[in-house]
Design an enzyme around this catalytic site. Sequence first.
Site, PDB file in Angstrom:
ATOM      1  N   CYS A   2      53.669  38.798  -2.671  1.00 39.53           N
ATOM      2  CA  CYS A   2      53.084  38.534  -1.356  1.00 39.53           C
ATOM      3  C   CYS A   2      51.574  38.781  -1.356  1.00 39.53           C
ATOM      4  O   CYS A   2      51.075  39.650  -2.058  1.00 39.53           O
ATOM      5  CB  CYS A   2      53.705  39.451  -0.309  1.00 39.53           C
ATOM      6  SG  CYS A   2      55.485  39.336  -0.240  1.00 39.53           S
ATOM      7  N   ARG A  27      49.184  34.485  -6.859  1.00 36.99           N
ATOM      8  CA  ARG A  27      50.159  35.572  -6.901  1.00 36.99           C
ATOM      9  C   ARG A  27      51.591  35.038  -6.845  1.00 36.99           C
ATOM     10  O   ARG A  27      52.528  35.769  -7.140  1.00 36.99           O
ATOM     11  CB  ARG A  27      49.922  36.524  -5.727  1.00 36.99           C
ATOM     12  CG  ARG A  27      48.571  37.197  -5.782  1.00 36.99           C
ATOM     13  CD  ARG A  27      48.202  37.790  -4.460  1.00 36.99           C
ATOM     14  NE  ARG A  27      48.950  38.986  -4.135  1.00 36.99           N
ATOM     15  CZ  ARG A  27      48.580  40.211  -4.448  1.00 36.99           C
ATOM     16  NH1 ARG A  27      47.466  40.416  -5.117  1.00 36.99           N
ATOM     17  NH2 ARG A  27      49.299  41.256  -4.090  1.00 36.99           N
ATOM     18  N   TRP A  74      56.699  36.095  -0.970  1.00 34.72           N
ATOM     19  CA  TRP A  74      57.521  35.896  -2.163  1.00 34.72           C
ATOM     20  C   TRP A  74      58.831  36.586  -1.849  1.00 34.72           C
ATOM     21  O   TRP A  74      58.883  37.815  -1.767  1.00 34.72           O
ATOM     22  CB  TRP A  74      56.824  36.531  -3.361  1.00 34.72           C
ATOM     23  CG  TRP A  74      57.374  36.162  -4.693  1.00 34.72           C
ATOM     24  CD1 TRP A  74      57.344  34.925  -5.286  1.00 34.72           C
ATOM     25  CD2 TRP A  74      58.007  37.040  -5.631  1.00 34.72           C
ATOM     26  NE1 TRP A  74      57.934  34.989  -6.525  1.00 34.72           N
ATOM     27  CE2 TRP A  74      58.340  36.268  -6.761  1.00 34.72           C
ATOM     28  CE3 TRP A  74      58.328  38.388  -5.631  1.00 34.72           C
ATOM     29  CZ2 TRP A  74      58.972  36.802  -7.865  1.00 34.72           C
ATOM     30  CZ3 TRP A  74      58.958  38.924  -6.740  1.00 34.72           C
ATOM     31  CH2 TRP A  74      59.282  38.143  -7.846  1.00 34.72           C
ATOM     32  N   ASN A 100      53.593  43.557   2.501  1.00 36.95           N
ATOM     33  CA  ASN A 100      53.719  43.273   1.079  1.00 36.95           C
ATOM     34  C   ASN A 100      54.475  44.444   0.475  1.00 36.95           C
ATOM     35  O   ASN A 100      54.000  45.573   0.558  1.00 36.95           O
ATOM     36  CB  ASN A 100      52.326  43.156   0.442  1.00 36.95           C
ATOM     37  CG  ASN A 100      52.394  42.984  -1.067  1.00 36.95           C
ATOM     38  OD1 ASN A 100      53.451  42.712  -1.618  1.00 36.95           O
ATOM     39  ND2 ASN A 100      51.261  43.148  -1.735  1.00 36.95           N
ATOM     40  N   GLY A 101      55.647  44.187  -0.107  1.00 34.27           N
ATOM     41  CA  GLY A 101      56.433  45.288  -0.668  1.00 34.27           C
ATOM     42  C   GLY A 101      57.816  45.315  -0.065  1.00 34.27           C
ATOM     43  O   GLY A 101      58.295  44.305   0.455  1.00 34.27           O
ATOM     44  N   GLU A 486      55.259  36.127 -27.805  1.00 32.18           N
ATOM     45  CA  GLU A 486      54.348  35.627 -26.775  1.00 32.18           C
ATOM     46  C   GLU A 486      54.418  34.104 -26.683  1.00 32.18           C
ATOM     47  O   GLU A 486      54.398  33.532 -25.590  1.00 32.18           O
ATOM     48  CB  GLU A 486      52.911  36.105 -27.083  1.00 32.18           C
ATOM     49  CG  GLU A 486      51.839  35.633 -26.113  1.00 32.18           C
ATOM     50  CD  GLU A 486      52.102  36.012 -24.655  1.00 32.18           C
ATOM     51  OE1 GLU A 486      52.999  36.817 -24.384  1.00 32.18           O
ATOM     52  OE2 GLU A 486      51.410  35.457 -23.783  1.00 32.18           O
ATOM     53  N   LYS A 490      55.476  32.157 -23.318  1.00 26.88           N
ATOM     54  CA  LYS A 490      54.585  31.172 -22.697  1.00 26.88           C
ATOM     55  C   LYS A 490      55.313  29.861 -22.477  1.00 26.88           C
ATOM     56  O   LYS A 490      55.205  29.243 -21.430  1.00 26.88           O
ATOM     57  CB  LYS A 490      53.389  30.975 -23.637  1.00 26.88           C
ATOM     58  CG  LYS A 490      52.050  30.853 -23.032  1.00 26.88           C
ATOM     59  CD  LYS A 490      51.366  32.080 -22.539  1.00 26.88           C
ATOM     60  CE  LYS A 490      52.117  32.909 -21.573  1.00 26.88           C
ATOM     61  NZ  LYS A 490      51.600  34.239 -21.366  1.00 26.88           N
ATOM     62  N   GLU A 493      58.181  30.181 -19.683  1.00 22.60           N
ATOM     63  CA  GLU A 493      57.809  30.427 -18.286  1.00 22.60           C
ATOM     64  C   GLU A 493      57.156  29.215 -17.625  1.00 22.60           C
ATOM     65  O   GLU A 493      57.281  29.050 -16.421  1.00 22.60           O
ATOM     66  CB  GLU A 493      56.962  31.690 -18.124  1.00 22.60           C
ATOM     67  CG  GLU A 493      55.572  31.634 -18.690  1.00 22.60           C
ATOM     68  CD  GLU A 493      54.799  32.936 -18.453  1.00 22.60           C
ATOM     69  OE1 GLU A 493      55.083  33.649 -17.476  1.00 22.60           O
ATOM     70  OE2 GLU A 493      53.896  33.219 -19.251  1.00 22.60           O
ATOM     71  N   HIS A 509      70.457  37.076 -39.802  1.00 27.92           N
ATOM     72  CA  HIS A 509      71.466  37.954 -39.201  1.00 27.92           C
ATOM     73  C   HIS A 509      72.066  37.381 -37.925  1.00 27.92           C
ATOM     74  O   HIS A 509      72.640  38.118 -37.133  1.00 27.92           O
ATOM     75  CB  HIS A 509      70.857  39.332 -38.925  1.00 27.92           C
ATOM     76  CG  HIS A 509      70.392  40.025 -40.171  1.00 27.92           C
ATOM     77  ND1 HIS A 509      71.264  40.517 -41.105  1.00 27.92           N
ATOM     78  CD2 HIS A 509      69.143  40.253 -40.652  1.00 27.92           C
ATOM     79  CE1 HIS A 509      70.575  41.044 -42.113  1.00 27.92           C
ATOM     80  NE2 HIS A 509      69.286  40.890 -41.862  1.00 27.92           N
ATOM     81  N   LYS A 608      52.311  36.173  -9.994  1.00 23.75           N
ATOM     82  CA  LYS A 608      51.252  36.667 -10.873  1.00 23.75           C
ATOM     83  C   LYS A 608      51.261  38.193 -10.941  1.00 23.75           C
ATOM     84  O   LYS A 608      51.130  38.769 -12.009  1.00 23.75           O
ATOM     85  CB  LYS A 608      49.888  36.165 -10.382  1.00 23.75           C
ATOM     86  CG  LYS A 608      48.710  36.574 -11.271  1.00 23.75           C
ATOM     87  CD  LYS A 608      48.781  35.929 -12.634  1.00 23.75           C
ATOM     88  CE  LYS A 608      47.631  36.312 -13.546  1.00 23.75           C
ATOM     89  NZ  LYS A 608      47.899  35.943 -14.949  1.00 23.75           N
TER      90      LYS A 608
HETATM   91  O1  M6R Z   1      49.631  42.119 -14.418  1.00 24.38           O
HETATM   92  P1  M6R Z   1      50.417  42.539 -15.615  1.00 24.38           P
HETATM   93  O2  M6R Z   1      49.699  42.312 -16.890  1.00 24.38           O
HETATM   94  O3  M6R Z   1      50.887  43.982 -15.512  1.00 24.38           O
HETATM   95  O4  M6R Z   1      51.703  41.637 -15.608  1.00 24.38           O
HETATM   96  C1  M6R Z   1      52.733  41.812 -16.526  1.00 24.38           C
HETATM   97  C2  M6R Z   1      53.665  40.617 -16.560  1.00 24.38           C
HETATM   98  O5  M6R Z   1      54.242  40.426 -15.301  1.00 24.38           O
HETATM   99  C3  M6R Z   1      52.950  39.335 -16.995  1.00 24.38           C
HETATM  100  O6  M6R Z   1      52.330  39.481 -18.235  1.00 24.38           O
HETATM  101  C4  M6R Z   1      53.936  38.162 -17.056  1.00 24.38           C
HETATM  102  O7  M6R Z   1      54.829  38.330 -18.105  1.00 24.38           O
HETATM  103  C5  M6R Z   1      53.154  36.834 -17.192  1.00 24.38           C
HETATM  104  N1  M6R Z   1      53.758  35.832 -16.390  1.00 24.38           N
HETATM  105  C6  M6R Z   1      53.089  36.341 -18.577  1.00 24.38           C
HETATM  106  O8  M6R Z   1      52.421  35.133 -18.708  1.00 24.38           O
END
Ligand code: M6R
Length: 613
Positions: A2, A27, A74, A100-101, A486, A490, A493, A509, A608
């Site tokens: 949010c 966000r 959100w 927010n929360g 990673e 990427k 997501e 394995h 985000k």
């Molecule tokens: O703001 P942060 O780096 O703490 O966020 C951590 C993860 O939520 C963030 O890296 C998430 O995995 C991203 N979507 C990756 O691209």
Amino acid sequence: MCGIVGYIGPRSAPPIILNGLKRLEYRGYDSAGVATIAEGEISVRRDVGKLKNLQALVGTNPLGGNIGIGHTRWATHGAPSERNAHPHLGSTGEVVIVQNGIVENFLELKEDLIAEGVEFKSDTDTEVIVHLIEKHYATGIPFVEAVRQTLQHLRGANAVVAMSTREPDKIVAARMGNAGGVVIGIGDQEMFLASDMPAILEHTRHVTFMEAGWMTVIDSNGYEITDFEGQPVEYKSQKISWDPVAAEKGEYKHFMQKEIHEQVRAITDTIGTRIDWKTGKVTLPELNLTPELANKINRIVITACGTAANAGMVGKVYLEKLARVPVEVSIASEFRYSDPIVDDKTVVMAISQSGETADTLAAMVEGRNRGATLWSIVNAVGSEAMRIADGCIPMHTGPEIGVASTKAFTAPLVDQYLLAMALADLRGLLSPKDQLAMANELAQLPTKIGTLLDREADVEKIARAIKDIDHCLYLGRGVNMPIAYEGALKLKEISYIHAEAYPAGEMKHGPIALLDEEMPVIAIATQDQWYEKMISQLEQAKARGAPVIAVATDGDQRVADLADHVMWVPDSSWLISPILTVIPMQILSYHVALLRGCDVDQPRNLAKSVTVE
Ligand code: M6R
């Protein structure tokens, strides 16, 4: 997660709030709303989906007022819908709020309120707050007191912003726990509130960050901050130097693409003033690293989530190899509940782009409570993870808007490399000659990253070849094993392709059973100590008919002969290589997602900043 924006001053509030919400789109959200007070009445506009829907609604059904609050939601409690979108109006129509929360005990509070005859109009946890405020306000106390008394009932972590027609010259905001920041923007006879800086940067750079447990009352002439007991607290305002243009897409199609390309500058800035180029010595001024501390540390626990945790896995290799400190990487959501073994010789080091990830903050608090020294590597200036740490390494990448983290992955790799150099030096493990050689190699990094970015079109061709796959397997070893993780994160997501990552030695394995013509293998096979083993993995994959896409060192004919496609990277030392090998991975994911028509910057279901558990 949010986003909140508030405004009070001489100007028309709705456009300022809507623009502010636009800047918080990164966000992630599923609905949005705005409320203003004009001529003694609160008006609310809300809609599901993108902000443009709300903008259109306000266009056809305009709002007046010089005071207002807005919100991007959100969904946590209650489906994304107009009725669950914020702001929420109380039963009397005199009070309106955004949150927010999460209110953890909302169900019991809701039951009590229903028993008292309150009718609920939404499924949210937030609505209990507005009814409780109204209930206290009805006793004749000032609005701020009604909000303060309401907070005593709530359990959880959140930021609440409220206003009332009976006191239409003020906005009250409170921050409870670490569910996300609240920044107060100080203008000329006008004031702003926001979850994050980009929302207000075009209006002011003069800000105060609210701590957990603080309340503020703003009017157009200023603000007051107290704690939840009403006692004044000590606070500082500060000037922020971010350029609002840096929060724009500029020449790029997407923020993600722009941010991938910003890595040359981000890495240059990261190395920037921290290296003495004559000696190779590293200084990390905000870390408060002393020789005593460097020699006292007997363990580092890196805690983080998602991409930041993958960055930590590379950092582990750096810190163990160079500084010879045992390092554990602990996913923050696990660490916080793991009854961790931590003492005053342990450093708990958080990595976070946003600096407001709830799990990461909780893990930091857990470390602190058990006596550890707390460090953080953080991008968002002034965020909680930066402020609560004993020492911090700011990332120097500028705002990252795309939900998929890119420059906030490579920057902490360099930060951890610098930290490993500094620690190794202080622990007497780095010769002046090696130090200088390492610094010289770092100096070449931005140019090598530039070379990789120039090859975007080559990687895009590979993206075209694989864009229709349903699954794929990422493999890497040693310092490039986290890059496999990673790369897979990427791709999944932003393109929604199922991607799994494994340390390459694990393939035999289990995952080898998956391999056939439909299951491409994307592997990092640069020329390092794991090279022969990676070649053998590629051969095994080929033997099972799997298409192979390799990341390889420039000019490597062996890999070229084996693989169906190659993403080339410039030669480097093995330690530096992940800072390079990840870049084609990022570019590949970006183009695959683009070719599949995905919303690259705001992928479905993702936020985000994940400020709730
Ligand atoms: O703001 P942060 O780096 O703490 O966020 C951590 C993860 O939520 C963030 O890296 C998430 O995995 C991203 N979507 C990756 O691209």
